[in-house]
Design a protein around this motif. Structure first.
Motif, short mmCIF file in Angstrom:
data_model
loop_
_atom_site.label_atom_id
_atom_site.label_comp_id
_atom_site.label_asym_id
_atom_site.label_seq_id
_atom_site.Cartn_x
_atom_site.Cartn_y
_atom_site.Cartn_z
N PHE A 197 0.66 -1.11 0.09
CA PHE A 197 -0.04 0.05 0.12
C PHE A 197 0.77 1.19 0.03
O PHE A 197 0.73 2.24 -0.81
N ILE A 198 1.84 1.51 0.80
CA ILE A 198 2.90 2.34 0.95
C ILE A 198 3.63 2.64 -0.33
O ILE A 198 3.70 3.63 -0.93
N ALA A 199 3.91 1.47 -0.89
CA ALA A 199 4.44 1.46 -2.28
C ALA A 199 3.76 2.06 -3.40
O ALA A 199 4.44 2.99 -3.94
N PHE A 200 2.26 1.82 -3.20
CA PHE A 200 1.65 2.33 -4.36
C PHE A 200 1.30 3.97 -4.05
O PHE A 200 1.23 4.67 -5.13
N LEU A 201 1.26 4.22 -2.92
CA LEU A 201 1.06 5.71 -2.68
C LEU A 201 2.36 6.32 -3.08
O LEU A 201 2.24 7.51 -3.66
N ALA A 202 3.59 5.72 -2.94
CA ALA A 202 4.69 6.47 -3.41
C ALA A 202 4.69 6.60 -4.97
O ALA A 202 5.22 7.71 -5.38
N PHE A 203 4.09 5.41 -5.55
CA PHE A 203 4.25 5.56 -7.11
C PHE A 203 3.23 6.87 -7.58
O PHE A 203 3.42 7.19 -8.17
N LEU A 204 2.07 6.84 -6.67
CA LEU A 204 1.01 7.74 -6.96
C LEU A 204 1.74 9.08 -6.98
O LEU A 204 1.50 10.13 -7.92
N LEU A 205 2.58 9.39 -6.02
CA LEU A 205 3.30 10.63 -5.74
C LEU A 205 4.37 10.73 -6.85
O LEU A 205 4.42 11.91 -7.36
N ASP A 206 5.02 9.73 -7.38
CA ASP A 206 5.95 9.67 -8.50
C ASP A 206 5.21 10.27 -9.60
O ASP A 206 5.84 11.07 -10.36
N ARG A 207 4.04 9.65 -10.07
CA ARG A 207 3.46 9.94 -11.28
C ARG A 207 2.91 11.44 -11.06
O ARG A 207 2.98 12.27 -12.19
N ALA A 208 2.24 11.81 -10.00
CA ALA A 208 1.87 13.07 -10.01
C ALA A 208 2.80 14.15 -10.13
O ALA A 208 2.52 15.22 -10.54
N LEU A 209 4.11 14.00 -9.58
CA LEU A 209 5.23 14.83 -9.61
C LEU A 209 5.60 14.80 -11.07
O LEU A 209 5.77 15.95 -11.78
N GLU A 210 5.48 13.65 -11.95
CA GLU A 210 5.82 14.10 -13.30
C GLU A 210 4.95 14.80 -13.90
O GLU A 210 5.34 15.56 -14.95
N LYS A 211 3.53 14.38 -13.93
CA LYS A 211 2.67 15.09 -14.67
C LYS A 211 2.72 16.61 -14.37
O LYS A 211 2.44 17.48 -15.38
#
Length: 279
Positions: A197-211
């Motif tokens: 769950f934490i890994a997916f939150l981190a990935f969500l943050l990663d994609r939001a940053l890129e966009k």
């Protein structure tokens, strides 16, 4: 699913069949923001397999990239072939078998066999653009193929679904490589779930940053961005008398631009009392 372009005559045959009308696909967010919007075009071609549909896709962005990479590779191979030609002309390399071995080594690097061929005639070494392989490489540039057994999809829908699948694959790749979700050392089920769950939150943050960065015209990948932000560090200063203070460095100029784009201006850590209240 996509077809590997190095499957030989099958892929080239499909590309050569793409002589009909191209359909324009909607541009993605990052592409639509460019001054000259790169196009993605698609058309369906006749398949060799019953029940299987084949779509040839042309991408301007992929064409520019692959053409540039080919030209750089050709330049590197050409320099080595010219050096070999000079060695033979100067008499430093005479035995035909040694000349052939040297030419094979050159063409083995940078995919040289895809672009050039050679011959030895009257003791002189000649190299030239491959009459067949190079034209095939140029025909494949900017193209990729999709095949599907779904009979109700339009060509444009097939491209959209394929891109969505590519994003999913990229997501899992990011979880493994960028976010470093694996390995998981937890022994109980709820801890494993929490880890994922934490890994997916981190990935969500990663994609939001890129966009966010792309919408601001900053063409950095998230991986590059995190590397730049590593220059921003929290340091602890010993003021003497048992008193210490934390401060944050400004980081590189690129890191400062990223933080400004994200609207992060106050880098000072919260006072110790505030942190304790939150804890």
């Amino acid at each position: 699913m996509g077809l590997t372009r190095r499957r030989g005559p099958e892929v080239l045959r499909y590309v050569q069949r793409a002589t009909g009308a191209w359909q324009k696909c909607p541009a993605g967010i990052s592409a639509s923001e460019k001054s000259e919007v790169p196009q993605t075009l698609v058309q369906e071609v006749m398949s060799d397999k019953p029940g299987v549909r084949v779509f040839v896709v042309h991408s301007d962005e992929r064409l520019d990239y692959e053409r540039s990479e080919r030209e750089k590779s050709m330049h590197r191979v050409r320099e080595k072939l010219e050096a070999l030609q000079q060695r033979v002309a100067a008499g430093k390399l005479k035995a035909p078998e040694k000349i052939g071995a040297a030419a094979s080594r050159v063409l083995a690097g940078n995919h040289g066999f895809r672009y050039y061929d050679w011959k030895l005639q009257d003791g002189r070494f000649y190299y030239f653009e491959h009459p067949k392989n190079l034209s095939q490489e140029k025909a494949l540039e900017g193209k990729y193929l999709i095949q599907s057994e779904e009979q109700n999809l339009s060509a444009v829908e097939a491209v959209e679904i394929y891109k969505d699948l590519s994003e999913v694959e990229r997501a899992f790749s990011g979880l493994k490589d960028v976010i470093e979700m694996r390995p998981i050392y937890h022994q109980t089920e709820h801890r494993v779930e929490a880890h994922i769950f934490i890994a997916f939150l981190a990935f969500l943050l990663d994609r939001a940053l890129e966009k966010k960065l792309k919408s601001a015209g900053m063409d950095f990948s998230s991986k590059e961005t995190w590397q730049m932000l590593k220059t921003v560090r929290v340091v602890e200063i010993d003021l003497g008398g048992g008193e210490r203070k934390q401060s944050v460095t400004q980081g590189s100029s690129r890191a400062a631009r990223i933080l400004k784009t994200l609207g992060i201006e106050d880098l000072d850590p919260a006072p110790k009392e505030a942190r304790e209240r939150v804890a």
